[in-house]
Design an enzyme around this catalytic site. Sequence first.
Site, PDB file in Angstrom:
ATOM      1  N   CYS A 287      -7.770  15.464 -20.978  1.00 25.62           N
ATOM      2  CA  CYS A 287      -8.551  14.761 -22.013  1.00 25.62           C
ATOM      3  C   CYS A 287      -9.904  14.290 -21.492  1.00 25.62           C
ATOM      4  O   CYS A 287     -10.782  15.103 -21.290  1.00 25.62           O
ATOM      5  CB  CYS A 287      -7.726  13.624 -22.617  1.00 25.62           C
ATOM      6  N   HIS A 371      -2.719  16.428 -24.506  1.00 28.20           N
ATOM      7  CA  HIS A 371      -1.740  15.692 -23.688  1.00 28.20           C
ATOM      8  C   HIS A 371      -0.497  16.526 -23.394  1.00 28.20           C
ATOM      9  O   HIS A 371       0.418  16.606 -24.208  1.00 28.20           O
ATOM     10  CB  HIS A 371      -1.326  14.406 -24.411  1.00 28.20           C
ATOM     11  N   GLU A 373       1.807  15.727 -21.429  1.00 33.49           N
ATOM     12  CA  GLU A 373       2.916  14.805 -21.126  1.00 33.49           C
ATOM     13  C   GLU A 373       3.527  14.187 -22.369  1.00 33.49           C
ATOM     14  O   GLU A 373       4.399  13.317 -22.262  1.00 33.49           O
ATOM     15  CB  GLU A 373       2.400  13.679 -20.214  1.00 33.49           C
TER      16      GLU A 373
END
Length: 399
Positions: A287, A371, A373
């Site tokens: 990001c 993202h 994760e």
Amino acid sequence: MLRTPAAAILNVTGSLSATPRAELHAVGKPWKIADARLALEDGSIWRAKSLVPWEHKLVKYQEILTDPSYAGQFVLMTNPHIGNTGVNPGDEESRQCFLTGLVIRSLSICTSNWRCTELLGDYLAKRNIMGIYDVDTRAITRRLRQDGSLIGVLSTEESKTDDMLLEMSQKWKIVGVDLITGVSCDNPYEWTEKTDPEWEFNEAQNLAEKLHVVAYDFGIKYNILRRLASSGCKITVVPSTWPASETLKINPDGVLFSNGPGDPAAVPYAVQTVKEIIGKVPVFGICMGHQLLGQALGGKTFKMKFGHHGGNHPVCNLKTGRVEISAQNHNYAVDPASLPAGVEVTHINLNDNSCAGLSCPELKLMSLQYHPEASPGPHDSDPAFGGFIQLMKLVKQKK
């Protein structure tokens, strides 16, 4: 056509004091009346009811509340019903709530979740986060999709006229504001917590024994650290202003540049740090880290019309042709046409073809604009951590 996001963004100038208890209800009326106003820079005024601790009327909203990338912003939820799962400490993604306000359509009057430990309204009140409900979030979302992100003021202060609130919203700017400094840690620390076995979804992960990763905290989410720890990495988290020379003294196997809020062009010190590290050790940017890598490589970033927010963005891996459904939260993007030769665009967002990933084998770096994760999901992009580990292993073997 773009998909409707799970959360829309209203960049914010500030929230004002909560309405006193005596003003919550009209005289002789047992129901709560509209006591809050949301003023947007386009001249619109939206009346709503405020979430306050004594009201007790109280998807994936807690991760959003504690995501540092939302610092300095209001979040408008497009899902109409919010609060039904309550709040629990296990879903925290950082040490505190960093967003400035929450805008929702319908506030659940009860909770139904075995993990719930607190009501959403109480949770926000304890953290001095203002929230409003009973507002037409679909109408605001359509306006944001047409006009882009808007600056807004949220207030329950009756002494402020509509014109005064509108003037405030039209004067404040977010471009060029350093939002990273306020969300980063103050001192380095070691991270050891792994993904809870109850929630572990990658049983076949290849443990990265003895690989030391330095993670720059530009607003890092806990689950990024958990995914690296679950792969066996030793992790040292450092502040956003940590000198590159100190990182290189540690001689890590890799460096991670994390997610974070705001404009990458507003943090030239971070860009300089990235410049001094790339090419010396394997690097992974997520990001904000992806955008900083883009600038450090000589590319340019730009503010998007309304950014990417939510957990339903399709991304194509250009190397494999595989499509991933991803969780995203960013208002800026890297301009691929500005990147130098040797830097490859590896992923694109299929909604608008914007750059969603980079790599440069010569400089041992990789990055994603979204993202990998994401918790509780989607998990399509989790293999990116394995890719970073393999990159570190390969470089270590050649030493």
